[in-house]
Enzyme design. Structure first.
Site, mmCIF file in Angstrom:
data_model
loop_
_atom_site.group_PDB
_atom_site.id
_atom_site.type_symbol
_atom_site.label_atom_id
_atom_site.label_comp_id
_atom_site.label_asym_id
_atom_site.label_seq_id
_atom_site.Cartn_x
_atom_site.Cartn_y
_atom_site.Cartn_z
ATOM 1 N N ASN A 218 -12.892 -3.310 2.271
ATOM 2 C CA ASN A 218 -13.869 -2.228 2.361
ATOM 3 C C ASN A 218 -14.737 -2.256 1.109
ATOM 4 O O ASN A 218 -14.219 -2.326 -0.005
ATOM 5 C CB ASN A 218 -13.146 -0.878 2.454
ATOM 6 C CG ASN A 218 -12.238 -0.793 3.662
ATOM 7 O OD1 ASN A 218 -12.589 -1.264 4.739
ATOM 8 N ND2 ASN A 218 -11.061 -0.211 3.482
ATOM 9 N N HIS B 41 -10.525 -5.332 -3.560
ATOM 10 C CA HIS B 41 -9.194 -5.594 -3.007
ATOM 11 C C HIS B 41 -9.299 -5.949 -1.532
ATOM 12 O O HIS B 41 -10.265 -5.584 -0.864
ATOM 13 C CB HIS B 41 -8.274 -4.385 -3.172
ATOM 14 C CG HIS B 41 -8.823 -3.107 -2.616
ATOM 15 N ND1 HIS B 41 -9.757 -2.348 -3.294
ATOM 16 C CD2 HIS B 41 -8.611 -2.462 -1.455
ATOM 17 C CE1 HIS B 41 -10.072 -1.286 -2.575
ATOM 18 N NE2 HIS B 41 -9.401 -1.337 -1.440
ATOM 19 N N ASP C 120 0.850 -1.187 0.000
ATOM 20 C CA ASP C 120 0.000 0.000 0.000
ATOM 21 C C ASP C 120 0.892 1.245 0.000
ATOM 22 O O ASP C 120 1.896 1.310 0.705
ATOM 23 C CB ASP C 120 -0.918 0.003 1.230
ATOM 24 C CG ASP C 120 -2.063 0.990 1.087
ATOM 25 O OD1 ASP C 120 -3.221 0.550 0.981
ATOM 26 O OD2 ASP C 120 -1.800 2.214 1.076
HETATM 27 P P1 5GP Z 1 -9.840 1.376 0.114
HETATM 28 O O1 5GP Z 1 -10.125 2.575 0.964
HETATM 29 O O2 5GP Z 1 -10.425 1.499 -1.262
HETATM 30 O O3 5GP Z 1 -10.176 0.078 0.802
HETATM 31 O O4 5GP Z 1 -8.257 1.332 -0.010
HETATM 32 C C1 5GP Z 1 -7.544 1.850 -1.077
HETATM 33 C C2 5GP Z 1 -6.082 1.770 -0.701
HETATM 34 O O5 5GP Z 1 -5.321 1.966 -1.872
HETATM 35 C C3 5GP Z 1 -5.634 2.827 0.315
HETATM 36 O O6 5GP Z 1 -5.090 2.175 1.469
HETATM 37 C C4 5GP Z 1 -4.563 3.623 -0.437
HETATM 38 O O7 5GP Z 1 -3.467 3.988 0.368
HETATM 39 C C5 5GP Z 1 -4.144 2.672 -1.542
HETATM 40 N N1 5GP Z 1 -3.699 3.324 -2.776
HETATM 41 C C6 5GP Z 1 -4.319 4.339 -3.419
HETATM 42 N N2 5GP Z 1 -3.630 4.677 -4.535
HETATM 43 C C7 5GP Z 1 -2.562 3.843 -4.587
HETATM 44 C C8 5GP Z 1 -1.487 3.697 -5.523
HETATM 45 O O8 5GP Z 1 -1.372 4.400 -6.530
HETATM 46 N N3 5GP Z 1 -0.560 2.724 -5.243
HETATM 47 C C9 5GP Z 1 -0.659 1.921 -4.141
HETATM 48 N N4 5GP Z 1 0.308 1.008 -3.969
HETATM 49 N N5 5GP Z 1 -1.662 2.026 -3.245
HETATM 50 C C10 5GP Z 1 -2.607 2.979 -3.472
#
Ligand code: 5GP
Length: 118
Positions: free
Chosen positions: A90, A103, A32
């Site tokens: 989530n 994810h 992440d």
């Molecule tokens: P969600 O809130 O959708 O469950 O989590 C999305 C996750 O994706 C977040 O923890 C955020 O830090 C991560 N994330 C967002 N953009 C990127 C990216 O460009 N690269 C990586 N490796 N993680 C990302």
């Protein structure tokens, strides 16, 4: 409706770089970008699916089972199987989902607090 230009779709296509932990033809696990614990890895299936329910409902059992088995493989690879870890997905607005490609978050490497959600 799946957005072909979401961030994780671009990561799968190699258009955005990531620190890969494990990849095969069906799944990708990577660090992440904004970790909330010492170990914070994201895992995605490569099929197009917006959230957990879509992934389960629209795919064969083999694809679903394979993804969950790969989560376990990555947990082993990360060396956190014995110390413990948390797997989170989530979904939607109330779930706090930001990226619209299904994810899981794998969190570990330290004691995870009671309300941490990504
Ligand atoms: P969600 O809130 O959708 O469950 O989590 C999305 C996750 O994706 C977040 O923890 C955020 O830090 C991560 N994330 C967002 N953009 C990127 C990216 O460009 N690269 C990586 N490796 N993680 C990302």
């Amino acid at each position: 409706m799946y957005d072909n230009d979401n961030i994780f779709a671009k990561i799968i296509k190699g258009q955005i770089p990531c620190k890969k932990v494990y990849e095969d033809e069906d799944v990708l696990f990577f660090e992440d970008i904004n970790p909330v614990s010492k170990v914070h890895v994201l895992g995605i299936p490569k099929v197009k699916c917006v959230n957990f329910s879509e992934f389960i409902e629209n795919n064969d059992k083999e694809i679903v089972a394979n993804f969950f088995q790969k989560i376990n493989l990555v947990v082993e690879k990360l060396g956190i199987k014995e110390s413990g870890y948390r797997v989170i997905s989530n979904s939607g607005n109330d779930g706090g989902q930001e990226v619209p490609h299904f994810h899981v978050h794998i969190l570990g490497g330290e004691r995870i607090g009671p309300k941490i959600n990504s």
